[in-house]
Design a protein around this motif. Structure first.
Motif, mmCIF file in Angstrom:
data_model
loop_
_atom_site.group_PDB
_atom_site.id
_atom_site.type_symbol
_atom_site.label_atom_id
_atom_site.label_comp_id
_atom_site.label_asym_id
_atom_site.label_seq_id
_atom_site.Cartn_x
_atom_site.Cartn_y
_atom_site.Cartn_z
ATOM 1 N N LEU A 100 0.726 -1.263 0.080
ATOM 2 C CA LEU A 100 -0.091 -0.103 0.004
ATOM 3 C C LEU A 100 0.983 1.215 0.000
ATOM 4 O O LEU A 100 0.721 2.357 -0.859
ATOM 5 C CB LEU A 100 -1.034 0.036 1.236
ATOM 6 N N LYS A 101 1.918 1.232 0.687
ATOM 7 C CA LYS A 101 2.677 2.494 0.656
ATOM 8 C C LYS A 101 3.447 2.670 -0.573
ATOM 9 O O LYS A 101 3.524 3.808 -1.125
ATOM 10 C CB LYS A 101 4.077 2.125 1.807
ATOM 11 N N GLU A 102 3.777 1.565 -1.393
ATOM 12 C CA GLU A 102 4.316 1.523 -2.687
ATOM 13 C C GLU A 102 3.379 2.419 -3.829
ATOM 14 O O GLU A 102 4.153 3.158 -4.607
ATOM 15 C CB GLU A 102 4.958 0.315 -3.108
ATOM 16 N N TYR A 103 2.104 1.968 -3.483
ATOM 17 C CA TYR A 103 1.238 2.764 -4.574
ATOM 18 C C TYR A 103 0.396 3.833 -3.835
ATOM 19 O O TYR A 103 -0.550 4.214 -4.661
ATOM 20 C CB TYR A 103 0.555 1.584 -5.142
ATOM 21 N N GLY A 104 0.732 4.462 -2.760
ATOM 22 C CA GLY A 104 -0.022 5.519 -2.364
ATOM 23 C C GLY A 104 -1.271 5.291 -1.708
ATOM 24 O O GLY A 104 -2.207 6.235 -1.843
ATOM 25 N N ILE A 105 -1.594 4.026 -1.500
ATOM 26 C CA ILE A 105 -3.006 3.690 -0.822
ATOM 27 C C ILE A 105 -3.073 3.879 0.618
ATOM 28 O O ILE A 105 -2.323 2.967 1.264
ATOM 29 C CB ILE A 105 -3.246 2.289 -1.509
ATOM 30 N N PRO A 106 -3.871 4.553 1.283
ATOM 31 C CA PRO A 106 -4.092 4.580 2.776
ATOM 32 C C PRO A 106 -4.947 3.589 3.327
ATOM 33 O O PRO A 106 -5.840 2.969 2.451
ATOM 34 C CB PRO A 106 -4.838 6.154 2.940
ATOM 35 N N GLY A 107 -4.775 3.046 4.324
ATOM 36 C CA GLY A 107 -5.388 1.896 4.929
ATOM 37 C C GLY A 107 -5.953 2.361 6.475
ATOM 38 O O GLY A 107 -4.929 3.129 6.973
ATOM 39 N N ILE A 108 -6.729 1.772 6.910
ATOM 40 C CA ILE A 108 -7.328 2.067 8.381
ATOM 41 C C ILE A 108 -7.496 0.628 9.100
ATOM 42 O O ILE A 108 -8.159 -0.220 8.289
ATOM 43 C CB ILE A 108 -8.466 3.102 8.476
ATOM 44 N N SER A 109 -7.131 0.346 10.090
ATOM 45 C CA SER A 109 -7.271 -0.769 10.606
ATOM 46 C C SER A 109 -8.055 -0.360 12.281
ATOM 47 O O SER A 109 -8.071 0.758 12.472
ATOM 48 C CB SER A 109 -6.172 -1.709 11.084
ATOM 49 N N ASP A 110 -8.224 -1.363 13.030
ATOM 50 C CA ASP A 110 -8.985 -1.229 14.439
ATOM 51 C C ASP A 110 -10.247 -0.394 14.277
ATOM 52 O O ASP A 110 -10.588 0.450 15.385
ATOM 53 C CB ASP A 110 -7.858 -0.680 15.336
#
Length: 384
Positions: A100-110
């Motif tokens: 996700l970092k490589e392609y600029g994609i944010p993620g959210i967990s918890d």
């Protein structure tokens, strides 16, 4: 680092950030698959969407080179209950976080993905904004309201120029509306000579390739956003055998005079039951779509309904009553999901061969020379 997901109805989820830093908007959807998160992220049909995984543990087996379904991911954001930062699998080469970092994609967990999924099932998919920054809530609401949902996903995900995957068998033109790699793998595995063409390739350009059959791929978004493809398909029906998958199924239906509509929350996962009306057999299928063909619109068209979804009775399969052409709403190439319906590629090739045998044959040497020259000319045109 904190991350927040704000829905257009005002619901705010606060969790932990992983993947890239930044802000993204998109249609918030959910996928019910237990495994296959890498294939989900790299499926072009998710272009413009923020994907929620309902299975609670994601990232545990990492990322493997051979599991990509496209050259790069197209999702706009990724939502999980628990993100595993240290994967453990002999095939894993690096982590989901790194991808996700490589392609600029944010993620959210918890966050409570169960509550989010129930909300989407009750109210339908909705627009959302995912951010790792510290913007004021009012600012996020204004930006979300001012950002329209993407409507050019097919153009973003389709190949920009023609290319071929040579084989010794039938020549299949694969119209790429955002095709998964699995479709090309299934065709080449069967020895097909595959030519992949952009979504805006004209009918005459396809004819010059001298195909034995035409494969209509999956793809993202609303089928009515690509009217040029509907026109092209309509002019090819009856001339070549056609097999459509997912978006290709919907485009084929529009080309035959039927209509499509948006589903409340779509079908996304690897466990969707489909009933074949001719045999009463039920298949478990892999699906990823937000639109469906309207059943009442099929009446008065040359289409016959062949399969339905056992959950909501929506159309899952169509065939032309006169010409060699059929389509399915699900993914017979799976990836992820079951391979119960991969036999459809064999049925398509049997249809192609039957159609070839019924046509008058030109001398073999002349035919091969003509086909080679046509393909050469089209590839040279694409390179220019």
């Amino acid at each position: 680092m904190q991350a927040r997901l704000l829905l257009e109805d005002g619901t705010l989820f606060t969790g932990l950030a992983f993947g890239a830093e930044g802000q993204t908007t998109g249609e918030v959807v959910f996928n019910t698959g237990v495994t296959g998160y890498q294939e989900v992220i790299s499926d072009p049909s998710y272009c413009g969407q923020i994907v929620t995984m309902t299975y609670p543990l994601i990232g545990n087996y990492g990322i493997a080179r051979d599991d990509f379904e496209s050259a790069r991911p197209f999702v706009h954001g990724f939502v999980v209950r628990r993100h595993e930062p240290v994967p453990s699998n002999w095939r894993g080469e690096y982590s989901l976080d790194n991808l996700l970092k490589e392609y600029g994609i944010p993620g959210i967990s918890d966050i409570d993905t169960r509550m989010l999924t129930r909300k989407l099932r009750h109210h339908g998919t909705m627009k959302g904004i995912l951010t790792t920054g510290n913007e004021r809530l009012e600012e996020l609401q204004e930006r979300l309201a001012a950002t329209p949902l993407m409507r050019d996903q097919v153009a973003r995900t389709s190949t920009k120029q023609m290319f071929s995957s040579p084989g010794g068998g039938e020549r299949i033109v694969l119209m790429d509306f955002g095709a998964k790699s699995g479709i090309l793998r299934e065709l080449t595995k069967r020895g097909c000579d595959v030519v992949v063409v952009p979504h805006d390739t004209t009918a005459d350009q396809i004819r010059r390739l001298k195909p034995d059959g035409i494969q209509l791929s999956n793809g993202p978004g609303d089928p009515k956003d690509v009217p040029h493809a509907v026109k092209t398909i309509a002019s090819l029906i009856g001339e070549f055998p056609i097999f459509g998958i997912c978006l290709g199924h919907q485009l084929f239906a529009l080309a035959c005079g039927a209509d499509t509509t948006k589903l409340k929350f779509g079908h996304r996962g690897g466990n969707h039951p489909v009933k074949d009306l001719a045999t009463n057999r039920c298949f478990i299928t892999s699906q990823n779509h937000g639109y469906t063909v309207l059943e009442q619109s099929v009446k008065g068209t040359p289409l016959v309904i062949t399969q339905i979804n056992n959950n909501d009775k929506t159309i899952e399969g169509l065939k032309h009553e006169k010409y060699p052409a059929f389509t399915v709403q699900y993914h017979p190439e799976a990836s992820p999901g079951p391979y119960d319906t991969s036999y459809l590629f064999d049925e398509f090739l049997e249809m192609v061969r039957a159609h070839k045998s019924s046509k008058p044959r030109r001398p073999l040497q002349a035919r091969h020379a003509e086909e080679a020259e046509a393909l050469k000319g089209e590839l040279q045109y694409a390179q220019k």
